[in-house]
Design an enzyme around this catalytic site. Structure first.
Site, PDB file in Angstrom:
ATOM      1  N   ARG A  71       0.977  -1.254  -0.030  1.00 12.41           N
ATOM      2  CA  ARG A  71       0.177   0.238   0.107  1.00 12.41           C
ATOM      3  C   ARG A  71       0.841   1.277  -0.027  1.00 12.41           C
ATOM      4  O   ARG A  71       0.418   2.211  -0.556  1.00 12.41           O
ATOM      5  CB  ARG A  71      -0.943  -0.056   1.305  1.00 12.41           C
ATOM      6  CG  ARG A  71      -1.947   1.036   1.399  1.00 12.41           C
ATOM      7  CD  ARG A  71      -2.943   0.821   0.148  1.00 12.41           C
ATOM      8  NE  ARG A  71      -4.265   1.769   0.146  1.00 12.41           N
ATOM      9  CZ  ARG A  71      -5.236   1.502   0.424  1.00 12.41           C
ATOM     10  NH1 ARG A  71      -5.694   0.015   0.769  1.00 12.41           N
ATOM     11  NH2 ARG A  71      -6.187   2.204   0.587  1.00 12.41           N
ATOM     12  N   ASN A 113     -12.148  16.618   0.546  1.00 11.64           N
ATOM     13  CA  ASN A 113     -12.908  15.568   0.548  1.00 11.64           C
ATOM     14  C   ASN A 113     -14.407  15.921   0.803  1.00 11.64           C
ATOM     15  O   ASN A 113     -14.540  16.543   1.586  1.00 11.64           O
ATOM     16  CB  ASN A 113     -12.607  14.271   0.913  1.00 11.64           C
ATOM     17  CG  ASN A 113     -13.143  12.871   0.679  1.00 11.64           C
ATOM     18  OD1 ASN A 113     -13.987  12.967  -0.280  1.00 11.64           O
ATOM     19  ND2 ASN A 113     -13.241  11.961   1.477  1.00 11.64           N
ATOM     20  N   THR A 114     -15.568  14.919   0.260  1.00 11.72           N
ATOM     21  CA  THR A 114     -16.798  15.395   0.633  1.00 11.72           C
ATOM     22  C   THR A 114     -17.257  14.060   1.423  1.00 11.72           C
ATOM     23  O   THR A 114     -16.788  13.005   1.576  1.00 11.72           O
ATOM     24  CB  THR A 114     -17.723  15.448  -0.346  1.00 11.72           C
ATOM     25  OG1 THR A 114     -17.391  14.378  -1.259  1.00 11.72           O
ATOM     26  CG2 THR A 114     -17.182  16.954  -1.050  1.00 11.72           C
ATOM     27  N   HIS A 115     -18.398  14.434   2.544  1.00 11.26           N
ATOM     28  CA  HIS A 115     -18.938  13.393   3.323  1.00 11.26           C
ATOM     29  C   HIS A 115     -20.534  13.517   3.328  1.00 11.26           C
ATOM     30  O   HIS A 115     -21.029  14.765   3.475  1.00 11.26           O
ATOM     31  CB  HIS A 115     -18.276  13.312   4.682  1.00 11.26           C
ATOM     32  CG  HIS A 115     -18.864  12.391   5.530  1.00 11.26           C
ATOM     33  ND1 HIS A 115     -18.995  10.812   5.323  1.00 11.26           N
ATOM     34  CD2 HIS A 115     -19.613  12.532   6.724  1.00 11.26           C
ATOM     35  CE1 HIS A 115     -19.609  10.262   6.180  1.00 11.26           C
ATOM     36  NE2 HIS A 115     -20.167  11.342   7.033  1.00 11.26           N
ATOM     37  N   ASP A 147      -7.384  14.702   6.705  1.00 11.00           N
ATOM     38  CA  ASP A 147      -6.216  14.484   7.623  1.00 11.00           C
ATOM     39  C   ASP A 147      -6.154  12.800   7.699  1.00 11.00           C
ATOM     40  O   ASP A 147      -6.677  12.080   7.061  1.00 11.00           O
ATOM     41  CB  ASP A 147      -6.678  15.151   9.089  1.00 11.00           C
ATOM     42  CG  ASP A 147      -7.856  14.528   9.721  1.00 11.00           C
ATOM     43  OD1 ASP A 147      -8.375  13.575   9.106  1.00 11.00           O
ATOM     44  OD2 ASP A 147      -8.121  15.344  10.764  1.00 11.00           O
ATOM     45  N   ASP A 151     -12.963  10.816   7.992  1.00  8.16           N
ATOM     46  CA  ASP A 151     -13.988  12.090   7.742  1.00  8.16           C
ATOM     47  C   ASP A 151     -14.134  13.009   9.008  1.00  8.16           C
ATOM     48  O   ASP A 151     -14.873  13.461   9.675  1.00  8.16           O
ATOM     49  CB  ASP A 151     -15.553  11.550   7.645  1.00  8.16           C
ATOM     50  CG  ASP A 151     -15.689  10.718   6.630  1.00  8.16           C
ATOM     51  OD1 ASP A 151     -15.084  10.845   5.478  1.00  8.16           O
ATOM     52  OD2 ASP A 151     -16.302   9.620   6.537  1.00  8.16           O
TER      53      ASP A 151
END
Length: 210
Positions: A71, A113-115, A147, A151
Site C-alpha cells: 500500500r 473530500n466530501t462526506h 487528515d 471524515d
C-alpha cells in the site's frame, strides 16, 4: 494558492461515475470561475469518471492498489503522479481509497473530500442510512480538509438536507449528492478566487491574516 493572474490548478481523484468531477468540469469551463481541472486520477480503469475527463480533454492516470507490492508503494506512486501536475488543490470526488503518509505529507492542508452527512455525525461509508436509522430530521453534506482520520478533518463547508417522510437510504443519498455537487463547486470557486487558510480546526476563506 496561485497568484491572482493564474487559475487554481486542481487534480481530481475518482473511483466511479464522476458526477462531482463533471460538476467541477462544467464550472471550470467558465474562465471567471478561477479554477481549472488539470488532471484526473483513479484507482481503477474503465470507469465513467475517467471517460468524463477524456471527453473534456483532461489528462488521466490510473493506479490500482493490486498492481503494487504494498500500500505504501501505491501511495508513493499516486503522490508522484498527482505532484507531476503541480496542483494547488487536490479534490477527492468519490475516491474510495484512503491515502497514506506520503500523500498527506505532500498535499496536507490542500486535499479536500466530501462526506454525505453533517460531520462529525455519522462518519464512514453509510452516513445516509445511519442518519435515517437514528431518526434525525436534518442531515446534509460536509466538505473537509483530509487528515489522518476518517471524515475527521477541518470543515470547509456544510449544507443541510432535510429528511423527508418515506425517505430510503437511496433517496436521501441522492438528494444529498445533488446538494454536495453545488457545495463543492461553490467552495472550490471561492478558494480559487479568495484563497483559504486552515488554523487548527478552523477554515477561513480569504488570504492569510498576518
Amino acid at each position: 494558492m496561485p497568484p491572482p493572474d493564474r487559475r487554481l490548478r486542481v487534480v481530481v481523484l475518482v473511483s466511479g461515475s464522476g458526477t462531482n468531477l463533471q460538476a467541477l468540469l462544467d464550472a471550470a469551463a467558465d474562465p471567471s470561475y478561477g479554477a481549472t481541472v488539470v488532471a484526473v486520477g483513479a484507482d481503477r480503469a474503465g470507469i465513467e469518471g475517467l471517460a468524463r475527463a477524456e471527453r473534456a480533454g483532461v489528462p488521466t492516470f490510473v493506479h490500482r492498489v493490486k498492481d503494487f507490492e504494498s500500500r505504501e508503494a501505491w501511495d508513493s506512486a499516486l503522490t508522484a503522479s498527482v505532484a507531476g501536475f503541480e496542483p494547488d488543490l487536490v479534490v477527492s470526488a468519490g475516491f474510495l481509497k484512503l491515502v497514506g503518509e506520503s500523500f498527506l505529507a505532500t498535499f496536507g492542508g490542500r486535499f479536500l473530500n466530501t462526506h454525505p452527512a453533517l460531520s462529525p455525525s455519522f462518519p464512514g461509508m453509510h452516513g445516509p442510512a445511519e442518519a435515517l436509522e437514528y431518526g434525525v430530521k436534518v442531515t446534509g453534506c460536509t466538505l473537509f480538509v483530509v487528515d489522518t482520520g476518517v471524515d475527521t478533518g477541518p470543515i470547509v463547508a456544510q449544507t443541510a438536507v432535510p429528511v423527508l417522510d418515506g425517505d430510503t437510504p437511496e433517496s436521501l443519498h441522492e438528494r444529498i449528492k445533488q446538494t454536495e455537487r453545488l457545495m463543492l463547486v461553490e467552495a472550490v470557486g471561492r478558494i480559487a478566487r479568495d484563497g483559504f487558510t486552515v488554523d487548527g480546526r478552523v477554515v477561513r476563506f480569504g488570504p492569510a491574516v498576518p
